[in-house]
Design a protein around this motif. Structure first.
Motif, mmCIF file in Angstrom:
data_model
loop_
_atom_site.group_PDB
_atom_site.id
_atom_site.type_symbol
_atom_site.label_atom_id
_atom_site.label_comp_id
_atom_site.label_asym_id
_atom_site.label_seq_id
_atom_site.Cartn_x
_atom_site.Cartn_y
_atom_site.Cartn_z
ATOM 1 N N MET A 69 40.729 32.899 37.001
ATOM 2 C CA MET A 69 41.619 34.039 36.823
ATOM 3 C C MET A 69 40.898 35.164 36.071
ATOM 4 S SD MET A 69 45.313 34.191 34.906
ATOM 5 C CE MET A 69 44.654 34.257 33.249
ATOM 6 N N LEU A 70 40.127 34.791 35.043
ATOM 7 C CA LEU A 70 39.395 35.814 34.289
ATOM 8 C C LEU A 70 38.368 36.519 35.172
ATOM 9 C CD1 LEU A 70 38.908 34.095 30.823
ATOM 10 C CD2 LEU A 70 40.458 35.968 31.408
ATOM 11 N N CYS A 71 37.734 35.790 36.085
ATOM 12 C CA CYS A 71 36.793 36.432 37.016
ATOM 13 C C CYS A 71 37.524 37.440 37.902
ATOM 14 C CB CYS A 71 36.077 35.387 37.874
ATOM 15 S SG CYS A 71 34.878 34.386 36.986
ATOM 16 N N ASP A 72 38.713 37.068 38.376
ATOM 17 C CA ASP A 72 39.518 37.997 39.183
ATOM 18 C C ASP A 72 39.880 39.244 38.372
ATOM 19 O OD1 ASP A 72 39.527 36.211 41.343
ATOM 20 O OD2 ASP A 72 41.442 35.315 40.761
ATOM 21 N N VAL A 73 40.229 39.045 37.104
ATOM 22 C CA VAL A 73 40.585 40.171 36.237
ATOM 23 C C VAL A 73 39.385 41.106 36.073
ATOM 24 C CG1 VAL A 73 41.257 40.835 33.885
ATOM 25 C CG2 VAL A 73 42.412 38.930 35.025
ATOM 26 N N VAL A 74 38.193 40.550 35.905
ATOM 27 C CA VAL A 74 36.983 41.370 35.785
ATOM 28 C C VAL A 74 36.811 42.227 37.037
ATOM 29 C CG1 VAL A 74 34.460 41.320 35.618
ATOM 30 C CG2 VAL A 74 35.831 39.808 34.168
ATOM 31 N N HIS A 84 34.699 56.324 37.947
ATOM 32 C CA HIS A 84 36.011 55.674 37.888
ATOM 33 C C HIS A 84 36.253 54.751 39.085
ATOM 34 C CE1 HIS A 84 36.714 58.353 34.559
ATOM 35 N NE2 HIS A 84 36.501 59.376 35.345
ATOM 36 N N GLU A 85 35.207 54.433 39.818
ATOM 37 C CA GLU A 85 35.297 53.529 40.957
ATOM 38 C C GLU A 85 35.090 52.093 40.485
ATOM 39 O OE1 GLU A 85 36.019 54.347 44.157
ATOM 40 O OE2 GLU A 85 36.342 56.385 43.438
ATOM 41 N N PRO A 86 35.698 51.127 41.181
ATOM 42 C CA PRO A 86 35.488 49.724 40.813
ATOM 43 C C PRO A 86 34.000 49.356 40.897
ATOM 44 C CG PRO A 86 37.305 49.924 42.358
ATOM 45 C CD PRO A 86 36.648 51.266 42.284
ATOM 46 N N ILE A 87 33.561 48.532 39.958
ATOM 47 C CA ILE A 87 32.174 48.082 39.940
ATOM 48 C C ILE A 87 32.004 46.865 40.840
ATOM 49 C CG2 ILE A 87 30.369 47.053 38.490
ATOM 50 C CD1 ILE A 87 31.467 48.769 36.167
ATOM 51 N N LEU A 93 32.497 37.536 43.149
ATOM 52 C CA LEU A 93 33.121 36.461 42.381
ATOM 53 C C LEU A 93 32.160 35.297 42.112
ATOM 54 C CD1 LEU A 93 36.740 36.395 43.814
ATOM 55 C CD2 LEU A 93 36.058 36.912 41.461
ATOM 56 N N ASN A 94 31.390 34.885 43.100
ATOM 57 C CA ASN A 94 30.448 33.774 42.866
ATOM 58 C C ASN A 94 29.403 34.160 41.834
ATOM 59 O OD1 ASN A 94 31.610 31.828 44.483
ATOM 60 N ND2 ASN A 94 30.516 32.511 46.303
ATOM 61 N N LEU A 96 29.831 36.337 39.371
ATOM 62 C CA LEU A 96 30.523 36.340 38.079
ATOM 63 C C LEU A 96 30.689 34.927 37.535
ATOM 64 C CD1 LEU A 96 33.259 39.058 38.622
ATOM 65 C CD2 LEU A 96 31.449 39.104 36.895
ATOM 66 N N LYS A 97 30.949 33.981 38.417
ATOM 67 C CA LYS A 97 31.116 32.588 37.990
ATOM 68 C C LYS A 97 29.814 31.998 37.452
ATOM 69 C CE LYS A 97 34.957 31.685 41.102
ATOM 70 N NZ LYS A 97 35.394 30.978 42.307
ATOM 71 N N SER A 98 28.691 32.605 37.793
ATOM 72 C CA SER A 98 27.400 32.110 37.298
ATOM 73 C C SER A 98 26.981 32.806 36.000
ATOM 74 C CB SER A 98 26.311 32.316 38.362
ATOM 75 O OG SER A 98 25.994 33.692 38.485
ATOM 76 N N GLU A 99 27.720 33.825 35.581
ATOM 77 C CA GLU A 99 27.419 34.549 34.351
ATOM 78 C C GLU A 99 27.861 33.730 33.138
ATOM 79 O OE1 GLU A 99 26.002 38.035 33.679
ATOM 80 O OE2 GLU A 99 25.117 36.883 35.312
ATOM 81 N N PRO A 100 27.285 34.023 31.961
ATOM 82 C CA PRO A 100 27.722 33.310 30.753
ATOM 83 C C PRO A 100 29.225 33.481 30.516
ATOM 84 C CG PRO A 100 25.713 34.540 30.320
ATOM 85 C CD PRO A 100 26.189 34.956 31.683
#
Length: 129
Positions: A69-74, A84-87, A93-94, A96-100
């Motif tokens: 859920m936190l990855c989705d929020v990011v 102001h565009e999404p990063i 998502l994959n 982000l899941k590998s990030e600390p």
């Protein structure tokens, strides 16, 4: 000088609806992320995005789903402060899941806060460790 030339024409006042629609739709907050060597703009999620992220039952939120859920929020809240565009997109998502976890949790929890949700929603998924 005639009275006609001294008349000031007042512009019609905008309706409450027009005034509301003219305001920025998202709360924004800057967040420096030293590990990524960047400052991002966190923008509040829409109601539709919150509906996608939040589980139907917070009591049954598992630690794994809480972290996802936190990855989705990011993805939903991180924007470039200049454009102001999404990063991020769902394709990230994959990655982000590998990030600390410390980075994703910080950004995700701040994203929840700026979206009007407190950290408790993210903490619910962490379980007792």
């Amino acid at each position: 000088m005639s009275d006609e030339s001294a008349t000031v024409t007042e512009m019609p006042r905008k309706s409450a609806r027009d005034r509301i629609l003219a305001h920025p739709r998202a709360k924004r907050e800057q967040l420096e992320i030293p590990e990524w060597e960047v400052t991002v703009e966190l923008r509040s999620m829409s109601i539709a995005q919150k509906g996608e992220v939040m589980p139907d039952d917070l009591e049954g939120l598992t630690p794994k789903r809480g972290l996802e859920m936190l990855c989705d929020v990011v993805v939903f809240t991180c924007c470039d402060p200049e454009t102001h565009e999404p990063i991020f997109t769902a394709e990230d998502l994959n990655w982000l899941k590998s990030e600390p976890a410390s980075i994703v949790e910080l950004v995700g929890n701040k994203g929840l806060e700026v979206s009007g949700l407190n950290e408790q929603a993210g903490d619910e998924g962490k379980g007792d460790s």
